[in-house]
Write an enzyme that holds these catalytic residues in place. Structure first.
Site, PDB file in Angstrom:
ATOM      1  N   ASP A 106      34.356  -2.504  -0.486  1.00  0.00           N
ATOM      2  CA  ASP A 106      33.696  -1.282  -0.092  1.00  0.00           C
ATOM      3  C   ASP A 106      32.687  -1.612   0.879  1.00  0.00           C
ATOM      4  OD1 ASP A 106      33.415   1.426   0.102  1.00  0.00           O
ATOM      5  OD2 ASP A 106      31.946   1.513  -1.737  1.00  0.00           O
ATOM      6  N   PHE A 124      28.369   3.446  -6.992  1.00  0.00           N
ATOM      7  CA  PHE A 124      28.166   3.089  -8.219  1.00  0.00           C
ATOM      8  C   PHE A 124      27.179   3.386  -8.624  1.00  0.00           C
ATOM      9  CE2 PHE A 124      30.678  -0.050  -5.542  1.00  0.00           C
ATOM     10  CZ  PHE A 124      31.751  -0.357  -6.714  1.00  0.00           C
ATOM     11  N   LYS A 161      19.244  -0.368  -8.341  1.00  0.00           N
ATOM     12  CA  LYS A 161      20.555   0.497  -8.206  1.00  0.00           C
ATOM     13  C   LYS A 161      20.815   0.734  -9.784  1.00  0.00           C
ATOM     14  CE  LYS A 161      24.770  -0.118  -5.717  1.00  0.00           C
ATOM     15  NZ  LYS A 161      24.870   1.146  -5.216  1.00  0.00           N
ATOM     16  N   LEU A 184      16.561   6.387  -2.455  1.00  0.00           N
ATOM     17  CA  LEU A 184      16.914   5.780  -1.253  1.00  0.00           C
ATOM     18  C   LEU A 184      18.453   6.313  -0.821  1.00  0.00           C
ATOM     19  CD1 LEU A 184      15.928   1.976  -1.446  1.00  0.00           C
ATOM     20  CD2 LEU A 184      14.682   3.632  -0.178  1.00  0.00           C
ATOM     21  N   GLY A 185      18.976   6.524  -1.784  1.00  0.00           N
ATOM     22  CA  GLY A 185      20.577   6.973  -1.285  1.00  0.00           C
ATOM     23  C   GLY A 185      21.455   7.021  -2.773  1.00  0.00           C
ATOM     24  N   PRO A 187      22.849   5.930  -8.230  1.00  0.00           N
ATOM     25  CA  PRO A 187      21.793   6.036  -7.019  1.00  0.00           C
ATOM     26  C   PRO A 187      20.961   4.880  -6.943  1.00  0.00           C
ATOM     27  CG  PRO A 187      21.024   7.057  -9.111  1.00  0.00           C
ATOM     28  CD  PRO A 187      22.780   6.583  -9.279  1.00  0.00           C
TER      29      PRO A 187
END
Ligand SMILES: *[C@@H]1O[C@H](CO)[C@@H](O)[C@H](O)[C@H]1NC(C)=O
Ligand SMILES: *[C@@H]1O[C@H](CO)[C@@H](O)[C@H](O)[C@H]1NC(C)=O
Ligand SMILES: *[C@@H]1O[C@H](CO)[C@@H](O)[C@H](O)[C@H]1NC(C)=O
Ligand SMILES: *[C@@H]1O[C@H](CO)[C@@H](O)[C@H](O)[C@H]1NC(C)=O
Ligand SMILES: *[C@@H]1O[C@H](CO)[C@@H](O)[C@H](O)[C@H]1NC(C)=O
Ligand SMILES: *[C@@H]1O[C@H](CO)[C@@H](O)[C@H](O)[C@H]1NC(C)=O
Ligand SMILES: *[C@@H]1O[C@H](CO)[C@@H](O)[C@H](O)[C@H]1NC(C)=O
Length: 823
Positions: free
Chosen positions: A631, A517, A534, A512-513, A519
């Protein structure tokens, strides 16, 4: 409540020009002080004298912290009658009455003494109390007059907040009108005038918020605090007095409770390292704290998708408006009570008990007696415990409708709601099938243990727990339910094979991106549930145990505007976090894309901004963790099917081993364009660094442009500088890039721009806290003028050193970075 951290708001409390010559701590009859002179308490903590607030030139008689700069006023005598020049004088009469004269000898204010004394003395005590006493009598009960009896906007340690039931003296706090004017504002924060042991925030006669009834330990509507090291509090209720008071645990750490001009109560604590008042706050201001938001018989919840729902066995009075999120109509019974024919009670756990409009208290009754008492009176609709200190002693009965009930996961109480027998039996059925299911699961667990399929077991339990997240808080009265004891140390763990299969071996197609921290992959579990995985980059620097602890803590954070963490997966040195999957991906896909952008109307934009603000407020003020996101950016805000925003990646700083509330850190996490100056330059982070990022995000959402990489032919400012320029030139409208149909939205958009600018101000202490932001966005209170933003040109942004110190190079503009030793 008790949120702590570092904010400094309240420039309004601050005054300048206190260069004053001190006299001593006492004034005898016949003595006086002129403008420019002051009385200082024996230990030097407090001073009394004349001052000017904010930018006003009017003079007021006040008391302020003498050792703290900038000057912080805690009490004002002549709030409504300012002196217009510096020729005022405070005299002490022969009877010990304080009189403030203006230059034409008119008494603009005086203290009031009901008794006369042999030897009256006026003394400013070390507590900040200005007392008129007889000789050296130091018992406050014998004082002839004391400023503590007439609070302004500040509650100091040792003050009694509440009522003397004999004399009728009612001590309450009310804010200044504005930073420049200490006259009483519209709000009062006071002991419930209806006689209950709770505090009400009121505007005129309208209740805006209530703390909930004192439950023996704390206010019933305030989440439990685990580690308050600053003050001890108590509520005293006798035949003659009813008041709240608090004391400092360490007298060298000043702390006070104030209500600011916008009507927001806060507990502030002085932080020596930063020379700032940090908020260690008392009153949670979230949506559910709005008095009676869900109407009668409704219950408000911050962790549920729908803010309001009806109490068990109640249904919306008008379902159409309820579905449109107009909750004020409240709820009605699905089934009328049968009175004595078998009514029973359903136990609702973890709630802020309903308001006490039509209720009855007996502090010595047992819970069983309480139940019988309620059952024997047909108009009794609910009962509960009045004092949780003494186990099940003390009884509240409610008659008529239940109002202002809130789901309170940390430190809520039990409420027993009366319902008709037929309603109850349907809950018994549900509950017994739940028990059956539990038995099956336990069986499964045992065989699982036998088969040593540990991961699978934990996963099943986790699934069950998630499904029952809310319903598990309901239990049938007197029915022992083992599931009430949840295992706190249980790790919501997913097995590696499950995750591997779900993500098709972390296939590129499922990616997804790439966040700061590591992918993120999309996955589908065998039962069809979609998840986001994640995969953390490997340098978290944390041991396994610490990692697990952090994940357990973070999984407990649940809020409508936070992405739900379902669990984690650990295999070798692989660490993964499993989240719910958000089909609409992240906010940046919408706001920075011309086509998608047009799909969103202003209302949706506004909901998104409001949701982010509330999510962030929850992180900052959650009573256990107090997370600074560090963040926040458009790509970290995900959107669900109904375009509700959900903040992701929160708590990552903790997982990566930095859990201080406010600290000077050698390790900086953040994203260029969103990071605040004090953080980037000095490595100093606080919740105000998040507020800065939030401000950037608001301006990006309104303008549809990215802060970083913003280009304008006329100047080389970034988006912040551009917005600031337009603001000063009186044409902020030009910033907006949203199509609106009606002009009423226009003022809302301008308000959002102004709040955005307030959040990105250069100085952290000028920026509002998130609780203030939420109020600013959702009400029509007047806003201060923003000052210059931080980092408003690209040029004064420090570029990272891409060499040795950087462990993650920023390949794209909005990729997070982590870097060590910024200086
Ligand atoms: C206040 O006290 C001063 C000094 O004692 C005295 O000169 C002055 O007349 C007093 N003012 C009034 C109005 O009593
Ligand atoms: C003192 O107060 C009185 C009453 O408010 C007012 O008439 C008078 O002008 C004031 N004097 C000064 C110098 O402000
Ligand atoms: C002084 O006390 C009397 C009676 O207790 C009251 O009526 C009056 O308003 C008080 N004055 C002030 C300035 O507080
Ligand atoms: C208090 O004052 C009286 C006289 O006013 C004196 O006799 C007594 O000793 C004083 N007490 C203390 C503890 O200072
Ligand atoms: C009280 O606070 C001061 C300043 O923070 C600190 O130096 C001192 O050790 C504290 N005292 C106690 C007893 O905790
Ligand atoms: C409160 O309950 C106790 C115990 O049941 C009873 O003895 C007492 O009379 C009750 N008080 C009132 C005011 O009802
Ligand atoms: C039920 O309680 C209400 C409110 O306290 C009271 O007015 C009423 O008399 C009670 N009824 C009975 C039958 O006890």
């Amino acid at each position: 409540m008790e949120r702590f951290r570092v904010i400094v708001l309240c420039t309004f409390l601050l005054i300048s020009d206190l260069k004053i010559s001190a006299i001593s701590d006492t004034l005898a009859p016949g003595q006086s002080i002129k403008d420019g002179e002051s009385v200082v308490s024996a230990d030097g903590s407090f001073a009394l004298g004349l001052f000017s607030p904010g930018s006003s030139s009017n003079r007021y008689l006040g008391i302020w912290y003498n050792k703290i700069t900038p000057g912080t006023v805690v009490w004002v005598a002549n709030r409504e009658q300012p002196l217009v020049n510096r020729l005022g004088v405070l005299n002490v009469t022969g009877q010990g009455v304080l009189v403030l004269f203006n230059s034409t000898n008119y008494a603009v204010w005086s203290s009031n003494v009901s008794r006369t004394a042999q030897n009256p003395v006026v003394q400013l005590l070390d507590s900040g109390n200005l007392a008129v006493k007889d000789g050296n009598d130091s018992n406050p009960d014998n004082f002839l007059w004391q400023s503590f009896d007439y609070p302004s906007e500040t509650l100091l340690p040792g003050m009694k907040w509440g009522k003397n039931l004999v004399t009728g003296l009612d001590r309450y706090i009310s804010p200044w009108k504005s930073a420049d004017d200490p006259a009483r504002g519209d709000f009062t924060f006071r002991l419930d005038p209806r006689g209950y042991n709770q505090m009400l925030l009121m505007r005129g006669l309208t209740i805006l918020y209530r703390t909930g009834i004192w439950n023996g330990f704390r206010w019933g509507g305030v989440p439990e605090t685990t580690s308050n090291t600053v003050y001890g509090e108590q509520f005293v209720s006798t035949a003659t007095e009813s008041y709240y008071t608090f004391d400092l645990l360490n007298s060298s750490v000043p702390s006070r409770l104030v209500i600011n001009p916008s009507g927001i109560p806060q507990r502030l604590t002085w932080i020596t390292q930063t020379n700032l008042w940090g908020s260690y706050s008392v009153v949670q201001i979230d949506q559910c704290d709005t008095y009676s938001l869900c109407g009668v018989n409704g219950i408000c919840s911050n962790s549920n998708e729908a803010v309001c729902s009806c109490l068990e066995s109640f249904i919306p009075r008008t379902p159409e408006s309820w579905n449109k999120q107009e909750w004020s109509g409240g709820c009605v019974r699905r089934t009328q009570l049968g009175c004595k024919d078998g009514d029973g009670f359903l136990q609702l756990t973890s709630v802020k008990l309903p308001d006490m409009t039509d209720s009855w208290v007996n502090t010595s009754m047992s819970l069983v007696e309480c139940r019988n008492m309620c059952l024997s009176n047909c108009s009794c609709v609910a009962y509960g415990n009045s004092d949780i200190r003494r186990g099940e002693i003390g009884c509240y009965l409610w008659f008529d409708d239940l109002r202002d009930t809130k789901h309170l996961p940390l430190g809520g109480q039990d409420l027993y709601i009366r319902m008709a027998a037929s309603e109850l039996s349907s809950y018994e059925k549900k509950s017994s099938s739940k028990r059956k299911r539990r038995r099956i699961i336990i069986g499964t667990l045992i065989s699982a243990v036998v088969l040593l399929v540990l991961g699978f077991m934990l996963y099943m339990r986790r699934r069950r727990k998630t499904r029952q997240a809310y319903t598990s808080s309901i239990r049938i009265d007197n029915l022992k339910d083992e599931s009430g004891r949840e295992d706190d140390t249980e790790l919501p763990a997913f097995d590696f094979t499950t995750i591997k299969n779900a993500t098709d071996y972390f296939s590129y197609n499922n990616k997804l991106g790439e966040g700061g921290f590591g992918p993120v992959y999309k996955g589908t579990l065998t039962d069809g549930q979609e998840i986001a995985v994640k995969r953390l980059s490997k340098n978290s620097g944390q041991g396994l145990k610490e990692f697990k602890n952090e994940v357990i803590l973070i999984a407990k954070l649940q809020h409508r505007n936070l992405v739900k963490l379902l669990g984690c997966c650990i295999e070798g040195d692989e660490r993964m976090l499993i989240y719910e999957y958000m089909p609409n991906r992240s906010l940046d896909n919408f706001i920075f894309d011309k086509k998608s952008r047009n799909l969103l109307d202003w209302q949706t934009h506004m909901n998104i901004i409001g949701g982010i603000a509330r999510g962030l407020l929850y992180l900052h003020q959650d009573s256990r963790l107090r997370i600074i996101h560090r963040d926040l950016k458009a790509s970290n805000v995900l959107l669900d099917n109904s375009m509700n925003p959900k903040i992701s990646d929160f708590g990552m700083a903790r997982i990566f081993g930095g859990d201080q509330i406010e600290a000077n850190t050698s390790r900086i996490v953040g994203t260029y364009g969103y990071i605040s100056p004090e953080y980037a330059v000095d490595g100093l982070f606080s919740i105000k660094s998040d507020v800065f990022s939030f401000g950037v995000l608001v301006l990006e959402i309104v303008s549809g442009k990215k802060n970083r990489g913003f280009y304008h032919p006329d100047h080389n400012h970034n988006l912040l500088g551009h917005a600031w320029k337009l603001w000063n030139e009186g044409r902020p409208v030009e910033l907006m890039n949203i199509t609106i149909d009606d002009s009423s939205s226009l003022s809302e958009i301008l308000r959002h721009i102004q709040v955005g600018l307030l959040c990105v101000q250069q100085r952290p202490d000028d920026r509002p806290s998130m609780s203030t932001v939420v109020v600013m966005l959702s009400s029509e209170i007047s806003l201060p003028q923003p000052k210059q933003p931080g980092f408003y040109t690209e040029r004064n942004f420090p570029e990272p050193e891409t060499s040795s110190s950087s462990i993650r190079s920023a390949s794209r503009n909005d990729v997070s970075f982590t870097m060590f030793e910024p200086r």
